[in-house]
Design a protein around this motif. Sequence first.
Motif, PDB file in Angstrom:
ATOM      1  N   ALA A  51     -40.290  27.968  64.890  1.00 37.35           N
ATOM      2  CA  ALA A  51     -40.499  27.114  63.722  1.00 37.35           C
ATOM      3  C   ALA A  51     -41.759  26.283  63.930  1.00 37.35           C
ATOM      4  N   SER A  52     -42.867  26.768  63.387  1.00 32.12           N
ATOM      5  CA  SER A  52     -44.147  26.078  63.549  1.00 32.12           C
ATOM      6  C   SER A  52     -45.065  26.448  62.395  1.00 32.12           C
ATOM      7  N   ASP A  53     -45.415  25.456  61.589  1.00 29.87           N
ATOM      8  CA  ASP A  53     -46.343  25.721  60.488  1.00 29.87           C
ATOM      9  C   ASP A  53     -47.671  26.241  61.022  1.00 29.87           C
ATOM     10  N   VAL A  61     -41.734  25.766  59.312  1.00 28.20           N
ATOM     11  CA  VAL A  61     -40.490  25.030  59.555  1.00 28.20           C
ATOM     12  C   VAL A  61     -39.514  25.192  58.395  1.00 28.20           C
ATOM     13  N   LYS A  72     -39.114  27.660  56.326  1.00 26.81           N
ATOM     14  CA  LYS A  72     -38.521  29.002  56.371  1.00 26.81           C
ATOM     15  C   LYS A  72     -37.529  29.107  57.535  1.00 26.81           C
ATOM     16  N   ALA A  73     -37.828  28.474  58.655  1.00 28.86           N
ATOM     17  CA  ALA A  73     -36.920  28.485  59.804  1.00 28.86           C
ATOM     18  C   ALA A  73     -35.588  27.837  59.432  1.00 28.86           C
ATOM     19  N   LEU A 125     -33.587  28.619  68.149  1.00 28.74           N
ATOM     20  CA  LEU A 125     -34.509  27.989  67.212  1.00 28.74           C
ATOM     21  C   LEU A 125     -35.470  27.175  68.055  1.00 28.74           C
ATOM     22  N   THR A 167     -39.254  25.205  68.631  1.00 31.21           N
ATOM     23  CA  THR A 167     -40.396  24.546  68.016  1.00 31.21           C
ATOM     24  C   THR A 167     -41.195  23.826  69.086  1.00 31.21           C
ATOM     25  N   ASN A 182     -41.130  18.337  64.341  1.00 28.97           N
ATOM     26  CA  ASN A 182     -40.486  19.553  63.827  1.00 28.97           C
ATOM     27  C   ASN A 182     -39.020  19.616  64.252  1.00 28.97           C
ATOM     28  N   LEU A 184     -35.742  19.953  61.896  1.00 30.70           N
ATOM     29  CA  LEU A 184     -34.726  20.998  62.064  1.00 30.70           C
ATOM     30  C   LEU A 184     -33.335  20.387  62.206  1.00 30.70           C
TER      31      LEU A 184
END
Length: 164
Positions: A32-34, A61, A63-64, A80, A82, A87, A91
């Motif tokens: 999860a990382s833009d 993030v 979408k995650a 999951l 990040t 972030n 989450l």
Amino acid sequence: MISMMRCDDRLIHGQVALLWSKELQLSRIIVASDQAAKSDIQKNALLLAAPAGIKVAVVPVAKAIELANDPRGAKLKMLLLTNTVANLKTLVDNVDVETKVDIANVGRIGGGNLNDKHKISETVYLTDDEVEAVKAIGKKRNNFVYQPLPSDTPVPFLSLLKGE
């Protein structure tokens, strides 16, 4: 099902690929990382770092969160992952599953002066804002730990904060 949420500057690397993936018997890793999701180079590097047989999604993030909350994932064992405390807090605030939350390696790479950060452990350095974020995470999650390796004894993360 999300087996663990982990914050680690390095995302997929040896500890995750070799140790945590076996310990958690993962079938999926969601990064999860833009920033990583926008970079084809970083995405490809992360896909190459993943262990054979484990599917990886490198996504923003938002979408995650969607993937983590999708009921179709209930039968899968997922990590999951990040790379920032901000972030991780997002989450934790938006993923419905109660699971282990681990901050293991953060704050030493990616810019910033270590002198402007609080040394929480040998592998965790946090800004004032990040300290506030981890306090908020600790209020929401019971199983919030510092555990760099599966063989390490998990330490309640908030116990590492000075004066807490």
